[in-house]
Every structure is written in C-alpha cells, then in structure tokens.
Design a protein around this motif. Structure first.
Motif, PDB file in Angstrom:
ATOM      1  N   GLU A  85       0.703  -1.112   0.029  1.00  0.00           N
ATOM      2  CA  GLU A  85      -0.190   0.120  -0.009  1.00  0.00           C
ATOM      3  C   GLU A  85       0.760   1.238   0.035  1.00  0.00           C
ATOM      4  OE1 GLU A  85      -3.940   0.082   2.263  1.00  0.00           O
ATOM      5  OE2 GLU A  85      -2.554  -0.964   3.554  1.00  0.00           O
ATOM      6  N   THR A 101     -10.879 -11.612   1.571  1.00  0.00           N
ATOM      7  CA  THR A 101     -11.716 -10.442   0.600  1.00  0.00           C
ATOM      8  C   THR A 101     -11.254  -9.047   0.858  1.00  0.00           C
ATOM      9  OG1 THR A 101     -13.676 -11.888   0.886  1.00  0.00           O
ATOM     10  CG2 THR A 101     -13.981  -9.566   0.506  1.00  0.00           C
ATOM     11  N   LYS A 102     -10.818  -8.963   1.964  1.00  0.00           N
ATOM     12  CA  LYS A 102     -10.249  -7.535   2.702  1.00  0.00           C
ATOM     13  C   LYS A 102      -9.029  -7.214   2.072  1.00  0.00           C
ATOM     14  CE  LYS A 102     -10.262  -4.040   5.153  1.00  0.00           C
ATOM     15  NZ  LYS A 102     -11.022  -2.754   4.491  1.00  0.00           N
ATOM     16  N   ALA A 130      -7.809  -8.673  -0.743  1.00  0.00           N
ATOM     17  CA  ALA A 130      -7.980  -8.207  -2.451  1.00  0.00           C
ATOM     18  C   ALA A 130      -8.553  -6.990  -2.423  1.00  0.00           C
ATOM     19  CB  ALA A 130      -8.788  -9.256  -2.710  1.00  0.00           C
ATOM     20  N   GLN A 131      -9.642  -6.514  -1.632  1.00  0.00           N
ATOM     21  CA  GLN A 131     -10.110  -5.387  -1.777  1.00  0.00           C
ATOM     22  C   GLN A 131      -9.135  -4.150  -1.358  1.00  0.00           C
ATOM     23  OE1 GLN A 131     -12.907  -4.039   1.476  1.00  0.00           O
ATOM     24  NE2 GLN A 131     -13.841  -2.638   0.587  1.00  0.00           N
ATOM     25  N   VAL A 132      -8.282  -4.374  -0.670  1.00  0.00           N
ATOM     26  CA  VAL A 132      -7.281  -3.180  -0.446  1.00  0.00           C
ATOM     27  C   VAL A 132      -6.116  -3.040  -1.369  1.00  0.00           C
ATOM     28  CG1 VAL A 132      -5.477  -2.609   0.938  1.00  0.00           C
ATOM     29  CG2 VAL A 132      -7.423  -3.226   2.168  1.00  0.00           C
ATOM     30  N   ARG A 146      -6.688  -4.213  -4.471  1.00  0.00           N
ATOM     31  CA  ARG A 146      -6.904  -3.963  -5.742  1.00  0.00           C
ATOM     32  C   ARG A 146      -7.360  -2.182  -5.938  1.00  0.00           C
ATOM     33  NH1 ARG A 146     -11.417  -8.740  -5.986  1.00  0.00           N
ATOM     34  NH2 ARG A 146     -10.095 -10.034  -6.961  1.00  0.00           N
ATOM     35  N   HIS A 147      -7.729  -1.637  -4.635  1.00  0.00           N
ATOM     36  CA  HIS A 147      -7.645  -0.146  -4.568  1.00  0.00           C
ATOM     37  C   HIS A 147      -6.583   0.297  -5.070  1.00  0.00           C
ATOM     38  CE1 HIS A 147      -8.842   3.693  -2.885  1.00  0.00           C
ATOM     39  NE2 HIS A 147      -7.700   3.594  -2.387  1.00  0.00           N
TER      40      HIS A 147
END
Length: 122
Positions: free
Chosen positions: A66, A91-92, A94-96, A98-99
């Motif tokens: 990040e 899921t979390k 991947a979400q972070v 991908r963002h």
C-alpha cells in the motif's frame, strides 16, 4: 530459452505441491525482507496467506505494498494470488490491494499449495 519466473509464497505452513521454484517466507517480517529485495525488480507472482501463525498476519506485507502505491512507486507484480483459507481476510486483502491498482486473484482453496510436511493421518 525461457526466463525463470520470479515467485514468492508467503505462508506459515503450506508450500507449492508441484515443487515449483519460489522464495518462501514463513512470517510477515521475512516477506517484507523479500519484498525489499524486489523493490526495483519484476515479481511475476506473489502468493499471500492471511494467517501466519500466532498473532502474525499478512497485514505488514499489505501495508508495504500500500505504502509503495501511495508513494507512486508500486511494486511490479504480475499477479497477487490470495490463497488464504480465511474468507473474510482474503476478501479484505483483495479489496485493499485492488484499490491501489494491483492485479489480485482470490485463490482460496487453490490446489497449487498444500501441507507437504504434515504428519500422515491414520
């Protein structure tokens, strides 16, 4: 001649079942050290497990990825495979990621990784 693919697996217990060549980190600290070595090099595949034993998780690694993206110096990773058996964690992650523009594939239940050193069940 094919160039060797660069693969990093971050998992406290599992390994690649096909024996493919990869750097393996069993802790988040070891994974961060490996990422530091790939700071300015291509990494074809990064495999991430969420729970790394005890209180250790993948989050220090995610934070490095990040921070790099925030600083506009994203790591050059072909694909990040999240193979965690923890659905909410996968899921979390991947979400972070991908963002921040990383190519992420949720690979929970992947047969590519397995417990190779587990004792035989009788």
């Amino acid at each position: 001649m094919n160039a060797r693919r660069t693969i990093v697996l971050v998992d406290d217990l599992r390994s690649f079942v096909d024996g493919r060549s990869a750097e393996v980190a069993r802790t988040s600290a070891a994974a961060v050290e490996i990422l530091d070595r790939y700071r300015d090099r291509r990494l074809d595949e990064l495999w991430l497990d969420h729970d790394l034993g005890g209180d250790d998780t993948i989050w220090p690694v995610v934070e490095v990825l990040e921070r790099a993206a925030f600083d506009k110096r994203s790591f050059d990773v072909g694909v990040i495979n999240v193979h965690s058996a923890n659905p909410a964690g996968a899921t979390k992650i991947a979400q972070v990621l991908r963002h921040w523009g990383y190519h992420v594939r949720v690979a929970s239940g992947s047969t590519d990784v397995g417990y190779l050193d587990a004792p035989a069940v009788s």
